[in-house]
Design a protein around this motif. Structure first.
Motif, PDB file in Angstrom:
ATOM      1  N   ASP A 128       0.832  -1.205   0.000  1.00  0.00           N
ATOM      2  CA  ASP A 128       0.000   0.000   0.000  1.00  0.00           C
ATOM      3  C   ASP A 128       0.866   1.254   0.000  1.00  0.00           C
ATOM      4  O   ASP A 128       0.554   2.238  -0.675  1.00  0.00           O
ATOM      5  N   ALA A 132       1.001   4.233  -2.818  1.00  0.00           N
ATOM      6  CA  ALA A 132       0.823   5.638  -2.447  1.00  0.00           C
ATOM      7  C   ALA A 132       2.005   6.487  -2.900  1.00  0.00           C
ATOM      8  O   ALA A 132       1.830   7.624  -3.340  1.00  0.00           O
ATOM      9  N   GLN A 133       3.225   5.951  -2.810  1.00  0.00           N
ATOM     10  CA  GLN A 133       4.401   6.696  -3.260  1.00  0.00           C
ATOM     11  C   GLN A 133       4.365   6.925  -4.763  1.00  0.00           C
ATOM     12  O   GLN A 133       4.797   7.954  -5.251  1.00  0.00           O
ATOM     13  N   PRO A 136       1.314   9.995  -5.191  1.00  0.00           N
ATOM     14  CA  PRO A 136       1.145  10.682  -3.912  1.00  0.00           C
ATOM     15  C   PRO A 136      -0.077  11.597  -3.849  1.00  0.00           C
ATOM     16  O   PRO A 136      -0.595  11.854  -2.785  1.00  0.00           O
ATOM     17  N   GLY A 138      -2.978  10.931  -5.289  1.00  0.00           N
ATOM     18  CA  GLY A 138      -4.208  10.150  -5.338  1.00  0.00           C
ATOM     19  C   GLY A 138      -5.032  10.431  -6.579  1.00  0.00           C
ATOM     20  O   GLY A 138      -6.099   9.871  -6.769  1.00  0.00           O
TER      21      GLY A 138
END
Length: 185
Positions: A128, A132-133, A136, A138
């Protein structure tokens, strides 16, 4: 470029017998330890630790400190390298650091993460975090955006004391025939 092979042998040794490098600058928080234990539990050892043999015959770790710490009773694969003190320090300073400079191919990472499964909450947290990285914000941005031709514009920003002065400057510029807008930041 002439690249030397500094690996002298692959040896399997008890992890607890390896001496940590005194200048190891990496710390290993509990979350990382749990993730390492999970991946070793699911996959086992798939990469060797790196060490050098000291004059007294002991093996000093250069890479793999956490793996050795979480499996002290395991027999682990160790690549032995013929590095002196300064070279070992240089490898210790650069080994993980250079890997950390890598970029992310979002499409490949998305495909990769879509193929891996785990029952370990610690590893799922790692996956996860990778997702996300890679994104970043979204916000999904299409990979094939067209190149935009944005014409050059030349603007002047004037700082004003207050709204009244801002209005005066705006009016004066409009009277000169300037195209302008009022912005409040």
């Amino acid at each position: 470029m002439n690249v030397r092979d500094r690996v002298t042998e692959l040896r399997r040794v008890p992890a607890g017998c390896l001496t940590p490098h005194p200048l190891n600058w990496r710390t290993h928080p509990q979350g990382q330890r749990a993730a390492m234990q999970a991946v070793l539990g699911e996959l086992g050892y798939a990469a060797a630790l790196v060490a050098r043999e000291l004059p007294d015959g002991s093996l000093q770790l250069i890479d793999g400190h956490l793996r050795a710490e979480v499996t002290p009773d395991a027999s682990v694969p160790v690549l032995l390298v013929d590095l002196d003190d300064l070279e070992a320090a240089k490898l210790l300073a650069t080994h993980d650091s250079i890997a950390a400079l890598a970029g992310v191919d979002r499409e490949s990472l998305d495909e990769l993460l879509g193929r891996v499964e785990t029952e370990s909450p610690e590893l799922q947290a790692v996956f996860d975090g990778l997702a996300a990285q890679a994104n970043p914000t979204g916000v999904d941005v299409p990979a094939n955006l067209p190149d935009l031709d944005i014409p050059e514009t030349y603007q002047v920003v004037v700082d004003c004391r207050d709204e009244a002065e801002q209005f005066e400057v705006y009016q004066a510029m409009r009277e000169e025939g300037r195209k302008c807008r009022v912005l409040t930041l």
